[in-house]
Design an enzyme around this catalytic site. Structure first.
Site, PDB file in Angstrom:
ATOM      1  N   ASN A 141       0.821  -1.208   0.000  1.00 19.39           N
ATOM      2  CA  ASN A 141       0.000   0.000   0.000  1.00 19.39           C
ATOM      3  C   ASN A 141       0.859   1.263   0.000  1.00 19.39           C
ATOM      4  O   ASN A 141       1.945   1.295   0.587  1.00 19.39           O
ATOM      5  CB  ASN A 141      -0.926   0.016   1.209  1.00 19.39           C
ATOM      6  N   HIS A 158       6.016  -0.383  -2.594  1.00 17.37           N
ATOM      7  CA  HIS A 158       5.542   0.373  -3.758  1.00 17.37           C
ATOM      8  C   HIS A 158       5.650   1.879  -3.564  1.00 17.37           C
ATOM      9  O   HIS A 158       5.122   2.644  -4.371  1.00 17.37           O
ATOM     10  CB  HIS A 158       4.098  -0.018  -4.089  1.00 17.37           C
ATOM     11  N   CYS A 166      12.403  13.805  -7.556  1.00 19.04           N
ATOM     12  CA  CYS A 166      12.713  14.758  -8.612  1.00 19.04           C
ATOM     13  C   CYS A 166      13.154  14.020  -9.872  1.00 19.04           C
ATOM     14  O   CYS A 166      14.014  13.133  -9.818  1.00 19.04           O
ATOM     15  CB  CYS A 166      13.803  15.732  -8.167  1.00 19.04           C
ATOM     16  N   CYS A 212      17.761  23.463  -8.321  1.00 19.57           N
ATOM     17  CA  CYS A 212      17.262  22.379  -9.163  1.00 19.57           C
ATOM     18  C   CYS A 212      15.995  22.775  -9.912  1.00 19.57           C
ATOM     19  O   CYS A 212      16.000  22.946 -11.132  1.00 19.57           O
ATOM     20  CB  CYS A 212      17.009  21.121  -8.335  1.00 19.57           C
ATOM     21  N   SER A 251      -4.553  -9.987  -2.604  1.00 19.88           N
ATOM     22  CA  SER A 251      -5.079 -10.990  -3.524  1.00 19.88           C
ATOM     23  C   SER A 251      -4.040 -12.023  -3.929  1.00 19.88           C
ATOM     24  O   SER A 251      -4.360 -13.023  -4.563  1.00 19.88           O
ATOM     25  CB  SER A 251      -5.617 -10.306  -4.788  1.00 19.88           C
ATOM     26  N   CYS A 293     -10.565  -7.816   7.719  1.00 19.06           N
ATOM     27  CA  CYS A 293      -9.328  -7.804   8.512  1.00 19.06           C
ATOM     28  C   CYS A 293      -9.513  -7.058   9.829  1.00 19.06           C
ATOM     29  O   CYS A 293      -8.893  -7.399  10.837  1.00 19.06           O
ATOM     30  CB  CYS A 293      -8.198  -7.161   7.708  1.00 19.06           C
TER      31      CYS A 293
END
Length: 310
Positions: A141, A158, A166, A212, A251, A293
Site C-alpha cells: 500500500n 511500492h 525529482c 534544481c 489478492s 481484517c
C-alpha cells in the site's frame, strides 16, 4: 533479482507437487497444505511462540478505511484505470493529468484514518518489542495508514503517496502539502465529465533542492518499473529470519509480492492468510481466516495468555 528468480523456480516446483509421483510423506504434506486451518486457537499458539513476525499487507487491509483501490471493475478515475495513468509513459505524455490523479488520491487519503486492523498490527509491534520479539510490516500500500497507526518497522515496497522524487536530481522527500502546489488546488475531480486541467509543467510540483527546480513525480512504483533493490534486500532479510508470516488483505496476484509468503511457506514457516476470500495462494498456507481484517486481526494479534510483559 536473484532472490526472486530462485523463488520463482521453487514456486514452479511447488505448483506441481500434487501432480508428480512422490513419497507418501510428500503426498501427505501437499494434502495438508491444500486444506488450511481456520482454527484461531491453533494460530494463537503459534503466534505466542513466534520471535520474528513478518506481516505482508495489501489493499484489503485499508478497504475498511474507505480507501479506493482503482483496481478491477469500476475502479476508474474519470475514464481511466490506474494502469493507464500510473506509468512512466503516461507521465511523460501528460504530467498534468497524472498529477491531477495523484493529487486527488493524496487529498482523499488525508481524510482517511487507520482502522482496527492497522491499529492491531501497530499495537502488536509495540507490545512484542518489549518482550524482545519483532514485527515487520511489508506493505504494497502507498496510503501510509500503517504509519499513521504507529507502525515503526515498515517496508513500503511500492513507495508512498506522500513522497516525491525529482525527475532531474533524483531527490526523494516527504511531502504532506495540501494542495501539493497552488495550481492543483481544487483539481483532480474524478467525475468522468471533468475536463483535464492542462496545467503547464512549470506550474506542477517542483523540486526545492537548491538550484534544481526539476519536475517532481510521485515516489511510487509505476507499472513497468522495478521495485527498489534496497527495499527488496531488506524484505529478503526479514523473510529469511521470520518464524511466522501473516498475509493480510492481499489478492496474492501482484508480483513480486505474491511470491513472498509462498517463499516463506516453502521453508516450513507457518503462514496465516487473513482475507475476505480465498486467493490463488491460499492452499499453500497453514491458516486461512476469512472475513474483514478489522474483525479477524485484533483477535489474532491480541495479547496471548502466556505473554509476559515487564
Amino acid at each position: 533479482m536473484c532472490l526472486f528468480q530462485s523463488t520463482a523456480r521453487r514456486l514452479v516446483s511447488q505448483v506441481h507437487c500434487g501432480l508428480k509421483a512422490s513419497s507418501s510423506k510428500k503426498q501427505k504434506f501437499c494434502l495438508e497444505m491444500a486444506r488450511p486451518s481456520s482454527n484461531m486457537a491453533d494460530f494463537r499458539e503459534v503466534f505466542a511462540k513466534a520471535k520474528h513476525i513478518a506481516i505482508i499487507t495489501g489493499a484489503g487491509v485499508s478497504a475498511e478505511s474507505g480507501v479506493p483501490t482503482f483496481r478491477g471493475a469500476g475502479g476508474f478515475w474519470r475514464k481511466w484505470q490506474a494502469q493507464e495513468l500510473a506509468t512512466p509513459g503516461a507521465f511523460a505524455r501528460n504530467p498534468s493529468r497524472v498529477w491531477e490523479f495523484y493529487h486527488y488520491r493524496r487529498e482523499v487519503m488525508l481524510s482517511k484514518h487507520p482502522n482496527p486492523a492497522h491499529i492491531a498490527i501497530a499495537e502488536c509491534e509495540k507490545r512484542l518489542s518489549k518482550q524482545g520479539r519483532s514485527v515487520v510490516v511489508i506493505t504494497q500500500n502507498i496510503d501510509e495508514l500503517h504509519r499513521k497507526a504507529g507502525t515503526k518497522h515498515l517496508l513500503e515496497i511500492h513507495g508512498s503517496l506522500f513522497k516525491t522524487r525529482c525527475t532531474s536530481c533524483g531527490n526523494v522527500a516527504a511531502n504532506y502539502k495540501s494542495p501539493i502546489c497552488p495550481a492543483l488546488a481544487g483539481k483532480g475531480a474524478p467525475d468522468p465529465d471533468t475536463e483535464d486541467a492542462a496545467i503547464p509543467v512549470e506550474d506542477l510540483p517542483q523540486c526545492e533542492e537548491d538550484g534544481c527546480n526539476g519536475l517532481l513525480r510521485p515516489h511510487v512504483v509505476w507499472f513497468g518499473e522495478a521495485l527498489d533493490p534496497c527495499v527488496l534486500t531488506a524484505v529478503e532479510k526479514e523473510l529469511d529470519i521470520c518464524d511466522l508470516c501473516l498475509v493480510v488483505g492481499t489478492s496474492s496476484v501482484v508480483y513480486p509480492a505474491a511470491m513472498f509468503a509462498p517463499q516463506v511457506s516453502a521453508r516450513g514457516v507457518p503462514v496465516a492468510e487473513f482475507n475476505m476470500e480465498t486467493t490463488p495462494a491460499t492452499n499453500r498456507f497453514r491458516f486461512h481466516f476469512p472475513g474483514p481484517c478489522g474483525t479477524t486481526l485484533p483477535l489474532a494479534l491480541a495479547r496471548h495468555e502466556t505473554e509476559i510483559i515487564s
